[in-house]
Design a protein around this motif. Sequence first.
Motif, PDB file in Angstrom:
ATOM      1  N   UNK A  14       0.849  -1.024  -0.149  1.00 60.55           N
ATOM      2  CA  UNK A  14      -0.232   0.178   0.027  1.00 60.55           C
ATOM      3  C   UNK A  14       0.946   1.254   0.173  1.00 60.55           C
ATOM      4  N   UNK A  15       1.886   1.233   0.782  1.00 60.68           N
ATOM      5  CA  UNK A  15       3.022   2.526   0.676  1.00 60.68           C
ATOM      6  C   UNK A  15       3.507   2.849  -0.455  1.00 60.68           C
ATOM      7  N   UNK A  16       3.984   1.485  -1.453  1.00 62.00           N
ATOM      8  CA  UNK A  16       4.642   1.453  -2.421  1.00 62.00           C
ATOM      9  C   UNK A  16       3.523   2.069  -3.676  1.00 62.00           C
ATOM     10  N   UNK A  17       2.269   1.658  -3.457  1.00 60.82           N
ATOM     11  CA  UNK A  17       1.140   2.017  -4.338  1.00 60.82           C
ATOM     12  C   UNK A  17       1.011   3.618  -4.149  1.00 60.82           C
ATOM     13  N   UNK A  18       1.092   4.077  -3.125  1.00 58.46           N
ATOM     14  CA  UNK A  18       0.865   5.639  -2.507  1.00 58.46           C
ATOM     15  C   UNK A  18       2.147   6.157  -3.113  1.00 58.46           C
ATOM     16  N   UNK A  19       3.195   5.795  -2.971  1.00 59.98           N
ATOM     17  CA  UNK A  19       4.320   6.575  -3.631  1.00 59.98           C
ATOM     18  C   UNK A  19       4.237   6.569  -5.164  1.00 59.98           C
ATOM     19  N   UNK A  20       3.931   5.366  -5.693  1.00 57.70           N
ATOM     20  CA  UNK A  20       3.649   5.560  -7.335  1.00 57.70           C
ATOM     21  C   UNK A  20       2.670   6.432  -7.886  1.00 57.70           C
ATOM     22  N   UNK A  21       1.468   6.535  -6.927  1.00 54.95           N
ATOM     23  CA  UNK A  21       0.533   7.629  -7.146  1.00 54.95           C
ATOM     24  C   UNK A  21       0.930   9.075  -7.076  1.00 54.95           C
ATOM     25  N   UNK A  22       1.616   9.219  -6.110  1.00 51.49           N
ATOM     26  CA  UNK A  22       2.327  10.640  -6.130  1.00 51.49           C
ATOM     27  C   UNK A  22       3.453  10.720  -7.014  1.00 51.49           C
ATOM     28  N   UNK A  23       4.191   9.786  -7.243  1.00 50.83           N
ATOM     29  CA  UNK A  23       4.994   9.857  -8.713  1.00 50.83           C
ATOM     30  C   UNK A  23       4.289  10.367  -9.800  1.00 50.83           C
ATOM     31  N   UNK A  24       3.002   9.681 -10.029  1.00 49.10           N
ATOM     32  CA  UNK A  24       2.094  10.118 -11.142  1.00 49.10           C
ATOM     33  C   UNK A  24       1.911  11.603 -11.284  1.00 49.10           C
ATOM     34  N   UNK A  25       1.616  12.025 -10.090  1.00 47.35           N
ATOM     35  CA  UNK A  25       1.311  13.491  -9.908  1.00 47.35           C
ATOM     36  C   UNK A  25       2.261  14.562 -10.192  1.00 47.35           C
ATOM     37  N   UNK A  26       3.495  14.015  -9.652  1.00 49.48           N
ATOM     38  CA  UNK A  26       4.798  14.717  -9.842  1.00 49.48           C
ATOM     39  C   UNK A  26       5.416  14.827 -11.288  1.00 49.48           C
ATOM     40  N   UNK A  27       5.052  13.499 -11.946  1.00 49.54           N
ATOM     41  CA  UNK A  27       5.764  13.404 -13.338  1.00 49.54           C
ATOM     42  C   UNK A  27       4.588  14.384 -14.179  1.00 49.54           C
ATOM     43  N   UNK A  28       3.362  14.272 -13.987  1.00 52.07           N
ATOM     44  CA  UNK A  28       2.418  15.387 -14.637  1.00 52.07           C
ATOM     45  C   UNK A  28       2.678  16.663 -14.263  1.00 52.07           C
ATOM     46  N   UNK A  29       2.953  17.151 -13.229  1.00 47.04           N
ATOM     47  CA  UNK A  29       3.327  18.619 -12.967  1.00 47.04           C
ATOM     48  C   UNK A  29       4.537  18.769 -13.355  1.00 47.04           C
ATOM     49  N   UNK A  30       5.738  18.307 -13.058  1.00 44.98           N
ATOM     50  CA  UNK A  30       7.030  18.790 -13.336  1.00 44.98           C
ATOM     51  C   UNK A  30       7.974  17.809 -14.098  1.00 44.98           C
ATOM     52  N   UNK A  31       7.286  16.743 -14.804  1.00 47.11           N
ATOM     53  CA  UNK A  31       8.212  16.112 -15.485  1.00 47.11           C
ATOM     54  C   UNK A  31       9.121  15.048 -14.646  1.00 47.11           C
ATOM     55  N   UNK A  32      10.226  14.950 -14.886  1.00 49.15           N
ATOM     56  CA  UNK A  32      11.264  14.050 -14.113  1.00 49.15           C
ATOM     57  C   UNK A  32      11.785  14.684 -13.158  1.00 49.15           C
ATOM     58  N   UNK A  33      11.756  16.147 -13.029  1.00 54.95           N
ATOM     59  CA  UNK A  33      12.407  16.877 -12.252  1.00 54.95           C
ATOM     60  C   UNK A  33      12.000  16.886 -10.749  1.00 54.95           C
ATOM     61  N   UNK A  34      12.111  15.710 -10.317  1.00 54.81           N
ATOM     62  CA  UNK A  34      12.140  15.535  -9.048  1.00 54.81           C
ATOM     63  C   UNK A  34      12.941  14.497  -8.269  1.00 54.81           C
ATOM     64  N   UNK A  35      13.189  14.548  -7.046  1.00 53.84           N
ATOM     65  CA  UNK A  35      14.079  13.560  -6.406  1.00 53.84           C
ATOM     66  C   UNK A  35      13.404  12.675  -5.385  1.00 53.84           C
TER      67      UNK A  35
END
Length: 200
Positions: A14-35
Amino acid sequence: MARRSVGIRRDSAETRDRLLDTAALLLAERGTAFTLPDLARAAGISSATVYRHFADVQEVHREFYYRLIDELVDELGNVSARARGRRRFEAICERWAACAALWGRAATHIRSAEGFLARVHDSDPPTSTLFGILEPAIEEIVEDGTIPPQETEYAVLIWITIFDERVIVDLSETLRWPTKRIARTLSASVLGALGADAAG
């Protein structure tokens, strides 16, 4: 995400899925420019927990890609077996457009530089699985006379190209087309490119 979560404890999955859901939002908002620390902050999870799941941000991108392809394959695979030929092809197109409208913006930032067929020939798991869903649908529309006989790999490649998530995002977000119109128009474009008029 059943394939990727096999053998992982439920709370960890569930934690991993939550992180991947958040990654989807970050990718949509700013591309790959996140750590990874950016991902941790956005998800409200400690950095230590994020590092337990992912070695680096490239692994996040890869796992997000695997998950979305798993979900797409599940959706396309769930098209009723009672639909055959052109009806099945069009039902797959409708599901595909609906899925890509949801995650297409994020997916545009993590595209592979390698060609689709090259990845199929290299037995890349998600790409090969997607090809395995699309190939029989192409064979059916050849059999029912919707399109003329042709090389199946080429036909799948044309289908993949026309249903590129960047095209679907552009039609959805820029032209504000509803997904049913996108699916209907793009499916007609695929059939036209594959010689449907000549077959008819």
